[in-house]
Design a protein around this motif. Sequence first.
Motif, PDB file in Angstrom:
ATOM      1  N   MET A   1       0.855  -1.155   0.000  1.00 54.39           N
ATOM      2  CA  MET A   1       0.000   0.000   0.000  1.00 54.39           C
ATOM      3  C   MET A   1       0.909   1.228   0.000  1.00 54.39           C
ATOM      4  N   GLY A   2       0.914   1.931  -1.073  1.00 51.85           N
ATOM      5  CA  GLY A   2       1.763   3.102  -1.199  1.00 51.85           C
ATOM      6  C   GLY A   2       1.315   3.917  -2.389  1.00 51.85           C
ATOM      7  N   LYS A   3       2.108   3.825  -3.453  1.00 48.14           N
ATOM      8  CA  LYS A   3       1.816   4.638  -4.632  1.00 48.14           C
ATOM      9  C   LYS A   3       0.449   4.292  -5.226  1.00 48.14           C
ATOM     10  N   GLY A   4       0.023   3.050  -5.125  1.00 44.17           N
ATOM     11  CA  GLY A   4      -1.292   2.675  -5.655  1.00 44.17           C
ATOM     12  C   GLY A   4      -2.412   3.460  -4.994  1.00 44.17           C
TER      13      GLY A   4
ATOM     14  N   ARG B   1      12.146   6.411   0.660  1.00 41.45           N
ATOM     15  CA  ARG B   1      11.068   7.341   0.357  1.00 41.45           C
ATOM     16  C   ARG B   1      10.799   7.283  -1.134  1.00 41.45           C
ATOM     17  N   ASP B   2       9.629   7.747  -1.537  1.00 40.25           N
ATOM     18  CA  ASP B   2       9.230   7.688  -2.939  1.00 40.25           C
ATOM     19  C   ASP B   2       8.814   9.075  -3.428  1.00 40.25           C
ATOM     20  N   ALA B   3       9.750   9.754  -4.078  1.00 46.27           N
ATOM     21  CA  ALA B   3       9.471  11.090  -4.614  1.00 46.27           C
ATOM     22  C   ALA B   3       8.384  11.051  -5.675  1.00 46.27           C
ATOM     23  N   SER B   4       8.280   9.948  -6.411  1.00 46.94           N
ATOM     24  CA  SER B   4       7.232   9.873  -7.440  1.00 46.94           C
ATOM     25  C   SER B   4       5.851   9.858  -6.803  1.00 46.94           C
ATOM     26  N   ALA B   5       5.679   9.105  -5.724  1.00 47.22           N
ATOM     27  CA  ALA B   5       4.397   9.088  -5.026  1.00 47.22           C
ATOM     28  C   ALA B   5       4.083  10.469  -4.461  1.00 47.22           C
TER      29      ALA B   5
END
Length: 152
Positions: free
Chosen positions: A1-4, A61-65
Amino acid sequence: MGKGTILGLYGYTVMYRETKDKKYLEQAKNIAHFILTNPNLPADKIPYWDYNAPNIPNALRDASAASVMASALLELCRYVDKKDGQEYFNTAQTIIKNLSAPAYKADLNTNGGFILKHSVGHFPAGTEVDVPLTYADYYFVEAMERYKAFAK
């Protein structure tokens, strides 16, 4: 569960914009609430690659998200009441500020020409891990354009 989850926020927001069907707005608000009240959302609002990553707070960490979330929140804040709208706007502003800092924004002529560093595509498969991603830059630029529109 993250970018989705964040992509769901973006998608439902766009569906509301295009259809004006309140069920899409309500779902976008529900997702925004889930994201913004999640205890694993860091204070700087740059999400971990997964909200349930086993090694939080040391997870990537996810800069795209984050860029998708900022853009979605800047769109969504136009369709909700003032209180929620201000929260969404403030969160997006925090994300843009943090993505614009040296920790995430690459120096000119580095990072393969990409704007943002530190995105995660598919961690479980070991692909696109802690790299620049085209769509991170796309949504970052879109978020900045939406942010600039508020100044007009």
